[in-house]
Each structure stands twice: as structure tokens, then as C-alpha cells.
Scaffold this motif. Structure first.
Motif, PDB file in Angstrom:
ATOM      1  N   TRP A 107       0.830  -1.208   0.000  1.00 39.66           N
ATOM      2  CA  TRP A 107       0.000   0.000   0.000  1.00 39.66           C
ATOM      3  C   TRP A 107       0.864   1.258   0.000  1.00 39.66           C
ATOM      4  O   TRP A 107       1.917   1.313   0.635  1.00 39.66           O
ATOM      5  CB  TRP A 107      -0.914   0.007   1.235  1.00 39.66           C
ATOM      6  CG  TRP A 107      -1.697   1.278   1.351  1.00 39.66           C
ATOM      7  CD1 TRP A 107      -2.719   1.685   0.540  1.00 39.66           C
ATOM      8  CD2 TRP A 107      -1.497   2.328   2.304  1.00 39.66           C
ATOM      9  NE1 TRP A 107      -3.177   2.923   0.922  1.00 39.66           N
ATOM     10  CE2 TRP A 107      -2.442   3.345   2.011  1.00 39.66           C
ATOM     11  CE3 TRP A 107      -0.610   2.515   3.364  1.00 39.66           C
ATOM     12  CZ2 TRP A 107      -2.534   4.516   2.750  1.00 39.66           C
ATOM     13  CZ3 TRP A 107      -0.695   3.679   4.102  1.00 39.66           C
ATOM     14  CH2 TRP A 107      -1.649   4.669   3.805  1.00 39.66           C
ATOM     15  N   ASN A 108       0.419   2.259  -0.723  1.00 34.81           N
ATOM     16  CA  ASN A 108       1.098   3.551  -0.790  1.00 34.81           C
ATOM     17  C   ASN A 108       2.521   3.417  -1.344  1.00 34.81           C
ATOM     18  O   ASN A 108       3.415   4.168  -0.971  1.00 34.81           O
ATOM     19  CB  ASN A 108       1.120   4.220   0.593  1.00 34.81           C
ATOM     20  CG  ASN A 108       1.337   5.716   0.507  1.00 34.81           C
ATOM     21  OD1 ASN A 108       0.984   6.338  -0.485  1.00 34.81           O
ATOM     22  ND2 ASN A 108       1.930   6.282   1.551  1.00 34.81           N
ATOM     23  N   ASN A 109       2.689   2.421  -2.220  1.00 40.63           N
ATOM     24  CA  ASN A 109       3.977   2.183  -2.889  1.00 40.63           C
ATOM     25  C   ASN A 109       5.099   1.835  -1.900  1.00 40.63           C
ATOM     26  O   ASN A 109       6.271   2.159  -2.133  1.00 40.63           O
ATOM     27  CB  ASN A 109       4.388   3.391  -3.724  1.00 40.63           C
ATOM     28  CG  ASN A 109       5.141   3.001  -4.974  1.00 40.63           C
ATOM     29  OD1 ASN A 109       4.838   2.008  -5.621  1.00 40.63           O
ATOM     30  ND2 ASN A 109       6.140   3.776  -5.321  1.00 40.63           N
ATOM     31  N   ARG A 110       4.737   1.147  -0.826  1.00 37.38           N
ATOM     32  CA  ARG A 110       5.720   0.766   0.188  1.00 37.38           C
ATOM     33  C   ARG A 110       6.655  -0.308  -0.361  1.00 37.38           C
ATOM     34  O   ARG A 110       6.243  -1.409  -0.686  1.00 37.38           O
ATOM     35  CB  ARG A 110       5.009   0.246   1.429  1.00 37.38           C
ATOM     36  CG  ARG A 110       5.950  -0.058   2.606  1.00 37.38           C
ATOM     37  CD  ARG A 110       5.194  -0.721   3.744  1.00 37.38           C
ATOM     38  NE  ARG A 110       4.140   0.111   4.267  1.00 37.38           N
ATOM     39  CZ  ARG A 110       2.875  -0.251   4.358  1.00 37.38           C
ATOM     40  NH1 ARG A 110       2.497  -1.433   3.945  1.00 37.38           N
ATOM     41  NH2 ARG A 110       1.971   0.571   4.862  1.00 37.38           N
ATOM     42  N   ARG A 111       7.940   0.014  -0.445  1.00 31.24           N
ATOM     43  CA  ARG A 111       8.932  -0.931  -0.979  1.00 31.24           C
ATOM     44  C   ARG A 111       9.980  -1.203   0.084  1.00 31.24           C
ATOM     45  O   ARG A 111      10.670  -0.302   0.561  1.00 31.24           O
ATOM     46  CB  ARG A 111       9.589  -0.377  -2.242  1.00 31.24           C
ATOM     47  CG  ARG A 111       8.611  -0.125  -3.360  1.00 31.24           C
ATOM     48  CD  ARG A 111       9.284   0.315  -4.649  1.00 31.24           C
ATOM     49  NE  ARG A 111       9.836  -0.815  -5.380  1.00 31.24           N
ATOM     50  CZ  ARG A 111       9.766  -0.926  -6.703  1.00 31.24           C
ATOM     51  NH1 ARG A 111       9.155  -0.002  -7.438  1.00 31.24           N
ATOM     52  NH2 ARG A 111      10.296  -1.975  -7.307  1.00 31.24           N
ATOM     53  N   THR A 112      10.074  -2.467   0.478  1.00 27.93           N
ATOM     54  CA  THR A 112      11.058  -2.913   1.461  1.00 27.93           C
ATOM     55  C   THR A 112      11.691  -4.194   0.932  1.00 27.93           C
ATOM     56  O   THR A 112      11.278  -4.727  -0.100  1.00 27.93           O
ATOM     57  CB  THR A 112      10.394  -3.198   2.823  1.00 27.93           C
ATOM     58  OG1 THR A 112       9.501  -4.326   2.668  1.00 27.93           O
ATOM     59  CG2 THR A 112       9.601  -1.998   3.335  1.00 27.93           C
ATOM     60  N   ALA A 113      12.660  -4.696   1.656  1.00 27.34           N
ATOM     61  CA  ALA A 113      13.282  -5.960   1.253  1.00 27.34           C
ATOM     62  C   ALA A 113      12.232  -7.067   1.176  1.00 27.34           C
ATOM     63  O   ALA A 113      12.305  -7.956   0.317  1.00 27.34           O
ATOM     64  CB  ALA A 113      14.384  -6.337   2.238  1.00 27.34           C
TER      65      ALA A 113
END
Length: 208
Positions: free
Chosen positions: A59-65
Motif C-alpha cells: 500500500w502507498n507504494n511501500r517498498r522494502t526488502a
């Protein structure tokens, strides 16, 4: 041994994640691991619509490993550990940079049920053996080491054996355990096969 067609990449690249989630019902989830082969018919799914969906990890372009796999090619496995206890098996859908996913919440055992029972410590025929995403992963031997596996050509795959879902057999309900998502928690993005004993129990169901 009978083999069935593996779902092609184009199936997963469908931009309509709810359509994919519904279409996965009745398909065969196969895990061919060193311990043995287990197969279950998918009876419960949940759709997650990427950056516009407050219930989605992306959501909301959340980018994590952890979430980066969701932004990649459709047809890959996304597995994460929930609350440090249960693995959750997801199918990445849509095309690159469109992080949709479908959580597989339950399957009905078709092959390898003795191995499933051994892994879970449950009795043969117990519906809870593959009811709920945590039990499903435990029964099929799936964990974070399988994150990123290609469902089109990997040891984990989804097959179509021609099983026909009867008209009126699919129910749509709100998703489970996403109250934090506000109004998005009420979206009818969970799909089940009506009256199947392996489906998670809920209070109210809406026909779709």
C-alpha cells in the motif's frame, strides 16, 4: 502418474486481482519438495490490490526488502512470516511495478495427506490440517526459503485439472484479520467455495 497443465504466466499477469483470486478457486496447488509431493485444491483466497489497498503490504507504494518481490513479475511466490509464527503463501499477480497479490488461505487435500498429517501433527481427515494460511504452509512444507519461486516452472506450481466450480458456489466476504485497513477491511476481496469443510469459519457470508 497423471500430469495436468500448469497455469501460464498470462494467468497471473491479469490486472484484475479479484478475477485472479476467484479463478484460482478449484485449481491444484502442488508442492514437490524433497520430503515428498503434496497437492491441495484451492478453496479459499484473498485478493490484495497493491498501492491503493490499505490492507496490502505494498500500500502507498511501500517498498522494502520483504515487499520487493510483489513489484516484480506475476507468477512468483511471496511468502512471509506473520507475527513470527505462521508462514503465509501468496501468489504475485499483475505485471512488473503493479504489486498485486493473492493470499491462498486454504486447500482441500488431494495427494500426500499422510505427509501433511505428519508435518502438522493432526489426524487424517481433520479439516484443520490445511484450513487457514498457517496450517496450509505447514502441511505443504512451505516457508520463507520458497519466497520468489516461479510458479510457472518451479517446484511449487498451480495446475488446472479441469475441475469446474459450480454456478453459485463462490462466495465473497470481507478479508480476515485486516481491521487496521479501515474501510478497505470491508472490501469483499475474500473468495471461498461454499460449504467446503476446509474453508475458514466466519460469521457472515455474501453471495457473489
Amino acid at each position: 502418474m497423471t500430469s495436468f497443465p500448469v497455469l501460464p504466466r498470462s494467468f497471473y499477469e491479469n490486472p484484475n486481482v479479484t478475477s485472479v483470486a476467484k479463478s484460482l478457486l478449484g485449481k491444484r496447488l502442488v508442492a514437490e519438495l524433497p520430503e515428498g509431493k503434496t497437492v491441495g485444491r484451492i478453496v479459499e483466497t484473498e485478493a490484495y490490490e497493491g498501492i491503493t489497498d490499505r490492507a496490502a503490504h505494498s500500500w502507498n507504494n511501500r517498498r522494502t526488502a520483504r515487499t520487493e518481490i510483489m513489484f516484480g513479475q506475476g507468477g512468483k511466490v511471496y511468502i512471509y512470516l506473520c507475527y513470527g509464527l505462521h508462514h503465509m503463501f501468496n501468489v504475485v499477480t499483475n505485471k512488473i511495478e503493479h504489486p498485486h497479490a493473492v493470499l491462498i488461505r486454504a486447500v482441500e487435500p488431494l495427494e500426500g495427506e499422510e505427509l501433511m498429517a505428519k508435518r502438522t501433527g493432526k489426524e487424517l481427515g481433520d479439516p484443520t490440517i490445511t484450513r487457514g494460511p498457517g496450517n496450509l504452509c505447514k502441511a505443504l512444507g512451505l516457508s520463507k526459503i520458497h519466497n520468489g519461486v516461479d510458479l510457472v516452472s518451479g517446484i511449487i506450481r498451480i495446475e488446472d485439472d479441469g475441475f469446474q466450480v459450480k454456478k453459485g458456489a463462490v462466495l465473497a466476504t470481507p478479508r480476515i484479520g485486516v481491521d487496521y485497513a479501515g474501510e478497505h477491511a470491508r472490501w469483499l476481496y475474500r473468495f471461498i467455495l461454499k460449504n467446503n469443510p476446509y474453508v475458514s469459519k466466519t460469521k457472515s457470508l455474501t453471495k457473489k
